[in-house]
Design a protein around this motif. Structure first.
Motif, PDB file in Angstrom:
ATOM      1  N   ALA A   1       0.735  -1.403   0.155  1.00  6.14           N
ATOM      2  CA  ALA A   1       0.175   0.016  -0.052  1.00  6.14           C
ATOM      3  C   ALA A   1       1.015   1.147   0.031  1.00  6.14           C
ATOM      4  O   ALA A   1       0.307   2.709  -0.321  1.00  6.14           O
ATOM      5  N   ARG A   2       2.060   1.396   0.485  1.00  9.65           N
ATOM      6  CA  ARG A   2       2.970   2.252   0.265  1.00  9.65           C
ATOM      7  C   ARG A   2       3.426   2.920  -0.710  1.00  9.65           C
ATOM      8  O   ARG A   2       3.333   3.658  -1.199  1.00  9.65           O
ATOM      9  N   ASN A   3       3.082   1.873  -1.748  1.00 15.22           N
ATOM     10  CA  ASN A   3       3.250   2.356  -3.481  1.00 15.22           C
ATOM     11  C   ASN A   3       1.969   2.079  -4.372  1.00 15.22           C
ATOM     12  O   ASN A   3       2.317   1.467  -5.011  1.00 15.22           O
ATOM     13  N   HIS A   4       0.823   2.280  -3.323  1.00 13.43           N
ATOM     14  CA  HIS A   4      -0.730   2.067  -4.340  1.00 13.43           C
ATOM     15  C   HIS A   4      -0.247   0.279  -4.754  1.00 13.43           C
ATOM     16  O   HIS A   4      -0.889   0.524  -6.187  1.00 13.43           O
ATOM     17  N   LYS A   5       0.610  -0.444  -4.678  1.00 14.91           N
ATOM     18  CA  LYS A   5       0.545  -1.631  -5.287  1.00 14.91           C
ATOM     19  C   LYS A   5       0.241  -2.769  -4.993  1.00 14.91           C
ATOM     20  O   LYS A   5      -0.235  -4.152  -5.062  1.00 14.91           O
ATOM     21  N   GLU A   6      -1.234  -2.689  -3.867  1.00 21.70           N
ATOM     22  CA  GLU A   6      -1.921  -3.389  -3.133  1.00 21.70           C
ATOM     23  C   GLU A   6      -2.816  -4.824  -4.450  1.00 21.70           C
ATOM     24  O   GLU A   6      -2.609  -5.399  -3.543  1.00 21.70           O
ATOM     25  N   ASN A   7      -3.175  -3.627  -5.283  1.00 20.55           N
ATOM     26  CA  ASN A   7      -4.219  -4.184  -6.374  1.00 20.55           C
ATOM     27  C   ASN A   7      -3.097  -5.131  -7.271  1.00 20.55           C
ATOM     28  O   ASN A   7      -3.858  -5.459  -8.227  1.00 20.55           O
ATOM     29  N   GLU A   8      -1.692  -5.040  -7.488  1.00 23.81           N
ATOM     30  CA  GLU A   8      -0.787  -5.673  -8.367  1.00 23.81           C
ATOM     31  C   GLU A   8      -0.946  -6.924  -8.722  1.00 23.81           C
ATOM     32  O   GLU A   8      -0.385  -7.912  -9.437  1.00 23.81           O
ATOM     33  N   PHE A   9      -0.609  -7.382  -6.649  1.00 19.12           N
ATOM     34  CA  PHE A   9      -0.643  -8.809  -6.615  1.00 19.12           C
ATOM     35  C   PHE A   9      -2.040  -9.887  -7.155  1.00 19.12           C
ATOM     36  O   PHE A   9      -2.971  -9.615  -6.071  1.00 19.12           O
ATOM     37  N   THR A  10      -1.793 -11.073  -6.652  1.00 22.99           N
ATOM     38  CA  THR A  10      -2.604 -11.978  -7.066  1.00 22.99           C
ATOM     39  C   THR A  10      -2.523 -12.601  -5.567  1.00 22.99           C
ATOM     40  O   THR A  10      -1.384 -12.515  -5.002  1.00 22.99           O
TER      41      THR A  10
END
Length: 228
Positions: free
Chosen positions: A62-71
């Protein structure tokens, strides 16, 4: 806060209280953060203290708004990789890794008939205790896999009292993280925060380090609070 004479048991966090595995956790999470391209700093490291493995991973992402980039499967793989990194470090631990004063404090608690349980979010706590030579003190331990909620929810510390067959009001919880202190307070136990009193301001009792963790100091703090 309870009266000192009412206390029958102590519920301990592990990381930062009994031993400083937080260093190992930080090293292992730092490796994962580097892998996913998230900048690591002390603020992020502090935010992960006392938080479950998957919650920690989600905070990093979430620090780099990546929480939805990984399954979900990829997240599980990253969490497993972190755990493997961590266990490599844990397997090198010895009783020399016990924090100052803790050996004496645990021996004093046992000698005075207090009941002890462990309330750690770490699924690796039995392995850590074995390496430290402290497993005999903590025959009662909350299974983090059985919990529905992580810290700061009070469930883990409430369960820590239950497995001792004690009311939470009869227990003191010992923590080094703000989320853990919140969990202790929510469970209805007396809270001891080990570390920066500004960070752990919600604790009933503050000690800056583990060398101050003695029955005499706890009794004095609780007596002073009751007279205030």
């Amino acid at each position: 806060m309870a009266q000192f004479s009412d206390i029958k048991g102590f519920v301990f966090d592990l990381d930062g209280v009994i031993t400083d595995t937080s260093i190992f956790h930080s090293q292992a999470w730092h490796q994962v953060a580097d892998k996913v391209g998230v900048a690591w700093d002390d603020t992020l490291a502090d935010a992960l203290k006392g938080i479950s493995r998957m919650d920690s991973l989600n905070l990093i992402l979430a620090r780099n708004h990546k929480e939805n980039e990984f399954t979900p499967a990829e997240k599980t793989a990253l969490a497993t990789e972190k755990n493997d990194n961590y266990l490599t470090l844990v397997n090198q631990m010895t009783p020399d890794n016990i924090l100052p004063g803790i050996n004496d404090f645990l021996a004093d608690l046992k000698a005075n008939g207090y009941l002890l349980s462990l309330a750690s979010a770490s699924k690796n706590s039995p392995r850590v205790l074995d390496h430290l030579g402290l497993a005999d003190y903590f025959t009662k331990s909350v299974d983090p896999a059985s919990l529905k909620h992580g810290k700061p929810d009070p469930e883990i510390f409430r369960r820590g009292a239950e497995i001792l067959n004690l009311d939470p009001a009869q227990c003191i919880g010992v923590e080094d993280a703000a989320a853990g202190v919140q969990s202790i307070n929510g469970a209805g136990e007396t809270s001891i925060g080990i570390g920066d009193p500004k960070v752990l301001a919600a604790a009933d009792i503050n000690f800056t380090d583990t060398t101050q963790l003695t029955l005499a100091n706890i009794q004095q703090a609780m007596t002073s609070a009751s007279l205030a």
